[in-house]
Design a protein around this motif. Structure first.
Motif, PDB file in Angstrom:
ATOM      1  N   ASN A 148       4.689 -71.025  -5.101  1.00  9.02           N
ATOM      2  CA  ASN A 148       4.323 -70.748  -6.500  1.00  9.02           C
ATOM      3  C   ASN A 148       2.968 -71.356  -6.845  1.00  9.02           C
ATOM      4  O   ASN A 148       2.160 -70.723  -7.529  1.00  9.02           O
ATOM      5  N   LYS A 151       0.524 -69.065  -5.462  1.00 18.44           N
ATOM      6  CA  LYS A 151       0.571 -67.756  -6.122  1.00 18.44           C
ATOM      7  C   LYS A 151      -0.016 -67.797  -7.532  1.00 18.44           C
ATOM      8  O   LYS A 151      -0.720 -66.891  -7.931  1.00 18.44           O
ATOM      9  N   TYR A 152       0.287 -68.855  -8.286  1.00 16.10           N
ATOM     10  CA  TYR A 152      -0.169 -68.930  -9.684  1.00 16.10           C
ATOM     11  C   TYR A 152      -1.514 -69.638  -9.831  1.00 16.10           C
ATOM     12  O   TYR A 152      -1.774 -70.316 -10.811  1.00 16.10           O
ATOM     13  N   ASP A 179      -0.411 -78.618  -9.151  1.00 15.73           N
ATOM     14  CA  ASP A 179      -1.442 -77.626  -8.830  1.00 15.73           C
ATOM     15  C   ASP A 179      -2.481 -77.556  -9.949  1.00 15.73           C
ATOM     16  O   ASP A 179      -2.351 -78.215 -10.978  1.00 15.73           O
ATOM     17  N   ILE A 192      11.980 -71.173 -17.477  1.00 16.78           N
ATOM     18  CA  ILE A 192      11.611 -70.635 -16.158  1.00 16.78           C
ATOM     19  C   ILE A 192      12.597 -71.040 -15.060  1.00 16.78           C
ATOM     20  O   ILE A 192      12.599 -70.438 -13.990  1.00 16.78           O
ATOM     21  N   ARG A 198      10.306 -64.711 -16.260  1.00 15.56           N
ATOM     22  CA  ARG A 198       8.957 -64.725 -15.720  1.00 15.56           C
ATOM     23  C   ARG A 198       7.974 -64.936 -16.863  1.00 15.56           C
ATOM     24  O   ARG A 198       7.916 -64.141 -17.785  1.00 15.56           O
ATOM     25  N   ALA A 199       7.197 -66.026 -16.772  1.00 16.88           N
ATOM     26  CA  ALA A 199       6.287 -66.361 -17.857  1.00 16.88           C
ATOM     27  C   ALA A 199       4.970 -65.593 -17.753  1.00 16.88           C
ATOM     28  O   ALA A 199       4.208 -65.530 -18.705  1.00 16.88           O
ATOM     29  N   HIS A 200       4.675 -65.023 -16.576  1.00 17.55           N
ATOM     30  CA  HIS A 200       3.404 -64.308 -16.406  1.00 17.55           C
ATOM     31  C   HIS A 200       3.650 -62.886 -15.911  1.00 17.55           C
ATOM     32  O   HIS A 200       2.899 -62.353 -15.092  1.00 17.55           O
ATOM     33  N   GLY A 207       6.633 -61.048  -8.599  1.00 15.08           N
ATOM     34  CA  GLY A 207       7.722 -61.986  -8.342  1.00 15.08           C
ATOM     35  C   GLY A 207       9.022 -61.462  -8.887  1.00 15.08           C
ATOM     36  O   GLY A 207       9.055 -60.419  -9.549  1.00 15.08           O
ATOM     37  N   THR A 208      10.090 -62.187  -8.605  1.00 12.89           N
ATOM     38  CA  THR A 208      11.412 -61.749  -9.062  1.00 12.89           C
ATOM     39  C   THR A 208      11.979 -62.673 -10.130  1.00 12.89           C
ATOM     40  O   THR A 208      12.959 -62.350 -10.790  1.00 12.89           O
ATOM     41  N   GLY A 209      11.397 -63.859 -10.285  1.00 15.99           N
ATOM     42  CA  GLY A 209      11.936 -64.819 -11.253  1.00 15.99           C
ATOM     43  C   GLY A 209      13.180 -65.535 -10.746  1.00 15.99           C
ATOM     44  O   GLY A 209      13.935 -66.096 -11.530  1.00 15.99           O
ATOM     45  N   GLY A 211      12.969 -67.703  -7.794  1.00 16.40           N
ATOM     46  CA  GLY A 211      12.577 -68.871  -6.996  1.00 16.40           C
ATOM     47  C   GLY A 211      12.951 -70.206  -7.629  1.00 16.40           C
ATOM     48  O   GLY A 211      13.542 -71.070  -6.977  1.00 16.40           O
ATOM     49  N   LEU A 212      12.621 -70.367  -8.905  1.00 13.68           N
ATOM     50  CA  LEU A 212      12.887 -71.656  -9.554  1.00 13.68           C
ATOM     51  C   LEU A 212      14.376 -71.858  -9.839  1.00 13.68           C
ATOM     52  O   LEU A 212      14.850 -72.994  -9.878  1.00 13.68           O
TER      53      LEU A 212
HETATM   54  P1  ADP Z   1       8.644 -65.678  -9.613  1.00 17.43           P
HETATM   55  O1  ADP Z   1       7.467 -66.466  -9.140  1.00 17.43           O
HETATM   56  O2  ADP Z   1       9.262 -64.834  -8.548  1.00 17.43           O
HETATM   57  O3  ADP Z   1       8.361 -64.925 -10.878  1.00 17.43           O
HETATM   58  P2  ADP Z   1      10.041 -68.221 -10.096  1.00 17.43           P
HETATM   59  O4  ADP Z   1      11.474 -68.419 -10.457  1.00 17.43           O
HETATM   60  O5  ADP Z   1       9.556 -68.877  -8.863  1.00 17.43           O
HETATM   61  O6  ADP Z   1       9.833 -66.649 -10.037  1.00 17.43           O
HETATM   62  O7  ADP Z   1       9.161 -68.705 -11.335  1.00 17.43           O
HETATM   63  C1  ADP Z   1       9.496 -68.271 -12.649  1.00 17.43           C
HETATM   64  C2  ADP Z   1       8.231 -68.194 -13.499  1.00 17.43           C
HETATM   65  O8  ADP Z   1       7.692 -69.505 -13.702  1.00 17.43           O
HETATM   66  C3  ADP Z   1       7.104 -67.400 -12.854  1.00 17.43           C
HETATM   67  O9  ADP Z   1       7.237 -66.012 -13.105  1.00 17.43           O
HETATM   68  C4  ADP Z   1       5.864 -68.009 -13.510  1.00 17.43           C
HETATM   69  O10 ADP Z   1       5.630 -67.408 -14.767  1.00 17.43           O
HETATM   70  C5  ADP Z   1       6.272 -69.464 -13.743  1.00 17.43           C
HETATM   71  N1  ADP Z   1       5.750 -70.372 -12.686  1.00 17.43           N
HETATM   72  C6  ADP Z   1       6.409 -70.807 -11.581  1.00 17.43           C
HETATM   73  N2  ADP Z   1       5.647 -71.633 -10.851  1.00 17.43           N
HETATM   74  C7  ADP Z   1       4.462 -71.748 -11.504  1.00 17.43           C
HETATM   75  C8  ADP Z   1       3.232 -72.480 -11.259  1.00 17.43           C
HETATM   76  N3  ADP Z   1       3.073 -73.271 -10.179  1.00 17.43           N
HETATM   77  N4  ADP Z   1       2.232 -72.337 -12.178  1.00 17.43           N
HETATM   78  C9  ADP Z   1       2.378 -71.544 -13.264  1.00 17.43           C
HETATM   79  N5  ADP Z   1       3.507 -70.846 -13.552  1.00 17.43           N
HETATM   80  C10 ADP Z   1       4.529 -70.943 -12.683  1.00 17.43           C
END
Ligand code: ADP
Length: 253
Positions: A148, A151-152, A179, A192, A198-200, A207-209, A211-212
């Protein structure tokens, strides 16, 4: 007491059913969008074949969209499987050097994640202690968090990531993955972790939302906590707690 126990079981059962229903609903919803795309463009292709117009140039767009839709569905299925595995797997805790595992994950991920032409991420792994945990799950956790962080970070920028350890309550350590990327928008720092949030979602970040939600589940299983805060210099810092292990007995039970 018997009645209370039954009441408790029924309540738990209802909570589980509600959780399952909303989970199934979210999966169905997330699969439907790419599926609609695949079906729609396949029909379009079939029509142009029927009309005798199989011009390679007009074929390109539908083929690209079909492949993107299929890839998205594949990613969702992959993440769902990881999620299901993390939920069902039993915990096999050993004492191991977290720095070794973190460096290993970093090597694997930096070699594979960034597309061709993108600058190499710069990851600093600080002094990390021996921890007592399920090593495979911790690999998965670090893989998601570091993935992440890369990716972000906006395209074209080299991701800068620091992994460090801080004291926590006695017998525990707090690990931070910081980061300098786009950061988590205000008011979404808790949501999240819930899954499918998904915040973005509108940006260029696929992404699938899930991972976290997987990360939170792994840390919960270990009795720790996970949270995110803003990085004062921009970006975000994800931190989680783990039990310290015995440095004299690495990989012991
Ligand atoms: P995904 O990346 O597949 O959307 P995650 O569950 O990993 O799903 O993350 C959920 C959301 O949290 C992401 O869609 C993103 O908006 C935000 N996010 C996660 N990691 C970061 C990061 N390192 N910096 C900024 N936003 C993040």
């Amino acid at each position: 007491a018997g009645a209370m126990a039954v009441f408790h079981d029924v309540t738990v059962q209802h909570a589980r059913e509600a959780e399952l229903t909303s989970f199934a609903g979210m999966v169905a919803h997330d699969l439907r969008t790419p599926l609609t795309m695949v079906v729609g463009y396949t029909e379009l292709l079939a029509e142009s074949v029927d009309a005798g117009s199989v011009d390679p140039v007009t074929l390109r767009t539908p083929l690209t969209q079909i492949s993107a839709g299929a890839e998205r569905m594949g990613q969702l299925i992959h993440d769902l499987l990881v999620y299901a595995t993390a939920r069902d797997a039993s915990l096999h805790s050993t004492d191991f050097d977290l720095a070794d595992v973190a460096s290993d994950v970093v090597t694997l991920i930096t070699a594979s994640l960034r597309p061709e032409g993108e600058p190499m991420p710069r990851v600093t792994v600080g002094a990390l202690p021996t921890v007592r945990a399920d090593q495979n799950m911790i690999r998965q956790l670090l893989d998601n968090l570091i993935g992440n962080a890369i990716k972000y970070t906006p395209p074209g920028e080299a991701a800068r990531i620091d992994i460090s350890a801080y004291p926590d309550r006695p017998g525990w350590v707090r690990i931070e993955v910081a980061d300098h990327g786009i950061g988590v928008p205000e008011g979404q720092h808790e949501a999240i972790f819930a899954g499918f949030h998904r915040a973005h979602a509108d940006g260029p970040y696929a992404g699938t939302g899930l991972g976290l939600a997987i990360c939170k589940h792994i840390v919960d299983r270990h009795g720790g906590t996970i949270a995110v805060a803003d990085n004062p210099g921009g970006g975000s810092r994800f931190s989680f707690t783990l039990e310290l292990g015995d440095p004299q007995d690495p990989d012991g039970e």
